[in-house]
Motif scaffolding. Structure first.
Motif, PDB file in Angstrom:
ATOM      1  N   LEU A 211       0.863  -1.177   0.000  1.00  0.00           N
ATOM      2  CA  LEU A 211       0.000   0.000   0.000  1.00  0.00           C
ATOM      3  C   LEU A 211       0.897   1.223   0.000  1.00  0.00           C
ATOM      4  O   LEU A 211       1.920   1.249   0.693  1.00  0.00           O
ATOM      5  CB  LEU A 211      -0.883   0.028   1.246  1.00  0.00           C
ATOM      6  CG  LEU A 211      -2.078  -0.922   1.322  1.00  0.00           C
ATOM      7  CD1 LEU A 211      -2.768  -0.759   2.671  1.00  0.00           C
ATOM      8  CD2 LEU A 211      -3.076  -0.661   0.198  1.00  0.00           C
ATOM      9  N   SER A 212       0.527   2.239  -0.765  1.00  0.00           N
ATOM     10  CA  SER A 212       1.327   3.467  -0.761  1.00  0.00           C
ATOM     11  C   SER A 212       0.963   4.296   0.466  1.00  0.00           C
ATOM     12  O   SER A 212      -0.127   4.138   1.041  1.00  0.00           O
ATOM     13  CB  SER A 212       1.053   4.276  -2.032  1.00  0.00           C
ATOM     14  OG  SER A 212      -0.248   4.816  -1.966  1.00  0.00           O
TER      15      SER A 212
ATOM     16  N   ILE B 256      -5.167  11.368   7.389  1.00  0.00           N
ATOM     17  CA  ILE B 256      -4.001  11.876   8.116  1.00  0.00           C
ATOM     18  C   ILE B 256      -2.997  12.464   7.129  1.00  0.00           C
ATOM     19  O   ILE B 256      -3.049  12.164   5.928  1.00  0.00           O
ATOM     20  CB  ILE B 256      -3.322  10.769   8.967  1.00  0.00           C
ATOM     21  CG1 ILE B 256      -3.028   9.524   8.119  1.00  0.00           C
ATOM     22  CG2 ILE B 256      -4.187  10.406  10.160  1.00  0.00           C
ATOM     23  CD1 ILE B 256      -2.443   8.365   8.878  1.00  0.00           C
ATOM     24  N   SER B 257      -2.076  13.263   7.659  1.00  0.00           N
ATOM     25  CA  SER B 257      -1.077  13.917   6.808  1.00  0.00           C
ATOM     26  C   SER B 257      -0.112  12.882   6.228  1.00  0.00           C
ATOM     27  O   SER B 257       0.464  12.074   6.968  1.00  0.00           O
ATOM     28  CB  SER B 257      -0.310  14.944   7.647  1.00  0.00           C
ATOM     29  OG  SER B 257       1.015  15.063   7.198  1.00  0.00           O
ATOM     30  N   VAL B 258       0.075  12.938   4.899  1.00  0.00           N
ATOM     31  CA  VAL B 258       0.968  11.969   4.260  1.00  0.00           C
ATOM     32  C   VAL B 258       2.422  12.217   4.669  1.00  0.00           C
ATOM     33  O   VAL B 258       3.222  11.270   4.755  1.00  0.00           O
ATOM     34  CB  VAL B 258       0.768  11.971   2.719  1.00  0.00           C
ATOM     35  CG1 VAL B 258       1.369  13.200   2.088  1.00  0.00           C
ATOM     36  CG2 VAL B 258       1.292  10.708   2.089  1.00  0.00           C
ATOM     37  N   ASN B 259       2.759  13.480   4.954  1.00  0.00           N
ATOM     38  CA  ASN B 259       4.125  13.780   5.407  1.00  0.00           C
ATOM     39  C   ASN B 259       4.397  13.159   6.770  1.00  0.00           C
ATOM     40  O   ASN B 259       5.435  12.538   6.995  1.00  0.00           O
ATOM     41  CB  ASN B 259       4.338  15.300   5.504  1.00  0.00           C
ATOM     42  CG  ASN B 259       4.520  15.903   4.134  1.00  0.00           C
ATOM     43  OD1 ASN B 259       4.893  15.208   3.188  1.00  0.00           O
ATOM     44  ND2 ASN B 259       4.224  17.187   4.014  1.00  0.00           N
TER      45      ASN B 259
ATOM     46  N   HIS C 168       4.328   0.049   0.719  1.00  0.00           N
ATOM     47  CA  HIS C 168       4.804  -0.511   1.985  1.00  0.00           C
ATOM     48  C   HIS C 168       4.100  -1.822   2.270  1.00  0.00           C
ATOM     49  O   HIS C 168       2.945  -2.020   1.903  1.00  0.00           O
ATOM     50  CB  HIS C 168       4.558   0.483   3.121  1.00  0.00           C
ATOM     51  CG  HIS C 168       5.367   1.722   2.989  1.00  0.00           C
ATOM     52  ND1 HIS C 168       4.987   2.778   2.187  1.00  0.00           N
ATOM     53  CD2 HIS C 168       6.564   2.065   3.537  1.00  0.00           C
ATOM     54  CE1 HIS C 168       5.918   3.720   2.264  1.00  0.00           C
ATOM     55  NE2 HIS C 168       6.877   3.311   3.065  1.00  0.00           N
ATOM     56  N   ARG C 169       4.829  -2.686   2.951  1.00  0.00           N
ATOM     57  CA  ARG C 169       4.321  -4.021   3.248  1.00  0.00           C
ATOM     58  C   ARG C 169       4.657  -4.338   4.702  1.00  0.00           C
ATOM     59  O   ARG C 169       5.727  -3.975   5.188  1.00  0.00           O
ATOM     60  CB  ARG C 169       5.023  -5.012   2.331  1.00  0.00           C
ATOM     61  CG  ARG C 169       4.339  -6.327   2.190  1.00  0.00           C
ATOM     62  CD  ARG C 169       4.829  -7.110   1.003  1.00  0.00           C
ATOM     63  NE  ARG C 169       6.263  -6.997   0.744  1.00  0.00           N
ATOM     64  CZ  ARG C 169       6.808  -7.320  -0.415  1.00  0.00           C
ATOM     65  NH1 ARG C 169       6.074  -7.718  -1.424  1.00  0.00           N
ATOM     66  NH2 ARG C 169       8.103  -7.231  -0.579  1.00  0.00           N
ATOM     67  N   PHE C 170       3.732  -5.024   5.372  1.00  0.00           N
ATOM     68  CA  PHE C 170       3.986  -5.421   6.767  1.00  0.00           C
ATOM     69  C   PHE C 170       4.964  -6.590   6.796  1.00  0.00           C
ATOM     70  O   PHE C 170       4.865  -7.513   5.985  1.00  0.00           O
ATOM     71  CB  PHE C 170       2.664  -5.822   7.439  1.00  0.00           C
ATOM     72  CG  PHE C 170       2.841  -6.395   8.817  1.00  0.00           C
ATOM     73  CD1 PHE C 170       3.277  -5.601   9.869  1.00  0.00           C
ATOM     74  CD2 PHE C 170       2.586  -7.743   9.057  1.00  0.00           C
ATOM     75  CE1 PHE C 170       3.461  -6.143  11.132  1.00  0.00           C
ATOM     76  CE2 PHE C 170       2.763  -8.289  10.319  1.00  0.00           C
ATOM     77  CZ  PHE C 170       3.205  -7.478  11.350  1.00  0.00           C
ATOM     78  N   ARG C 171       5.904  -6.538   7.725  1.00  0.00           N
ATOM     79  CA  ARG C 171       6.832  -7.666   7.916  1.00  0.00           C
ATOM     80  C   ARG C 171       6.654  -8.176   9.333  1.00  0.00           C
ATOM     81  O   ARG C 171       6.794  -7.415  10.283  1.00  0.00           O
ATOM     82  CB  ARG C 171       8.286  -7.207   7.751  1.00  0.00           C
ATOM     83  CG  ARG C 171       8.643  -6.851   6.346  1.00  0.00           C
ATOM     84  CD  ARG C 171      10.091  -6.449   6.298  1.00  0.00           C
ATOM     85  NE  ARG C 171      10.955  -7.581   6.638  1.00  0.00           N
ATOM     86  CZ  ARG C 171      12.234  -7.458   6.975  1.00  0.00           C
ATOM     87  NH1 ARG C 171      12.775  -6.266   7.056  1.00  0.00           N
ATOM     88  NH2 ARG C 171      12.951  -8.512   7.255  1.00  0.00           N
TER      89      ARG C 171
END
Lengths: 158, 144
Positions: free
Chosen positions: B25-26, B36-39, B64-67
């Motif tokens: 997910l981006s 929420i703020s992307v920054n 991004h991916r959960f590890r």
């Protein structure tokens, strides 16, 4: 106890849950010792006998994969003080380390809750140590939340 | 207990990623979902990445991916990346802490802190995800 059936793909046998018998004592002692480091044969023999003496409201269940015992759960229906109706009480649950994260404890939990339900109670409770993070996490994962009672204690030498 | 904004954002982001195992997910998608703020989210994701909880995949379609194992990562694991919980949060002694009343109050606050830590350490991501979906069904055995 139902017989364990092999999965259609020929994999390991399914886990089945049934009432513990006297011949399960050694496996229960071993499973407990794996988790606690203590071999308490007399204690578990006493618990087995205690549950067998009143099977309508005391439950000692074992999970079995093929011929191997991989976990157990123990609980009873308890009458409460402080105006609370009877509830199911789980005072031990254990799964062999190598069989964890495979749903065995959930099977045991569901099986004992089904028996509590049949015994007519509406709530199940337990009281693990707050340091027992794995056990607490498991019960949380089953939907258990903080109940309306608060455990208080005092050192008698204080 | 009031969580800091960064902590809440981290929990939202990790839950969102853990709910989609293996999927990316981006930051923009996550930020939109929680308004929420992307920054701010970007900074939080970098902290989660340094902790090995989240993996960033670059390039087209990256995200991004959960590890990790959602049945083993707890709320406390995430929160402690951003703030201290419990006695460690009180770094310097507060005025009056050495008095009788101060010591008594300290014991009470320690008791509350211990319970808070134990509660947060007992709730895994898998449980959080389940709690979001679970509704109380009448007539079923309740678990307390």
């Amino acid at each position: 106890m139902k017989r364990a059936r092999r999965k259609p793909d020929g994999g390991p046998p399914r886990v089945v849950v049934g009432v513990a018998r006297a011949e399960d004592l050694a496996a229960v002692v071993q499973l407990d010792a794996e988790a606690t480091g203590l071999k308490k044969a007399a204690y578990w023999r006493d618990r087995l006998g205690w549950c067998a003496a009143s099977p309508r409201d005391r439950f000692f269940l074992v999970a079995q994969r093929g011929s191997e015992k991989v976990g157990f759960v123990v609980g009873d229906v308890r009458t409460w003080e402080f105006g609370a109706p009877p509830s199911g009480w789980i005072f031990a649950i254990n799964v062999k380390r190598s069989d964890r994260l495979q749903g065995v404890a959930t099977l045991l939990f569901d099986a004992i809750c089904a028996r509590f339900r049949r015994a007519g109670v509406e709530v199940v409770r337990t009281m693990p140590s707050r340091d027992a993070q794995l056990v607490l996490s498991f019960f949380r994962s089953q939907g258990m939340m903080a109940g309306p009672f608060v455990l208080l204690e005092k050192r008698l030498d204080a | 207990m009031k969580l800091q904004v960064a902590t809440r954002i981290a929990i939202y982001a990790v839950c969102e990623l853990a709910a989609r195992p293996g999927k990316q997910l981006s930051a923009g998608e996550i930020a939109d979902r929680f308004d929420i703020s992307v920054n701010h989210l970007g900074k939080v994701l970098r902290t989660l990445g340094r902790a090995g909880m989240v993996e960033a995949c670059r390039g087209v379609g990256g995200g991004h991916r959960f590890r990790g194992n959602p049945r083993r990562v707890t709320l406390l694991d995430i929160i402690e990346l951003f703030e201290d919980v419990g006695p460690r949060a009180r770094r310097s002694p507060e005025p009056g802490a050495a008095t009788h009343a101060g010591r008594a109050l300290g014991r009470v606050v320690d008791e509350i802190d211990d319970m808070t830590r134990a509660t947060l350490a007992s709730i895994t991501l898998a449980t959080v995800l389940k709690m979001g979906q679970r509704g109380r069904r009448p007539g079923r055995l309740r678990a307390e």
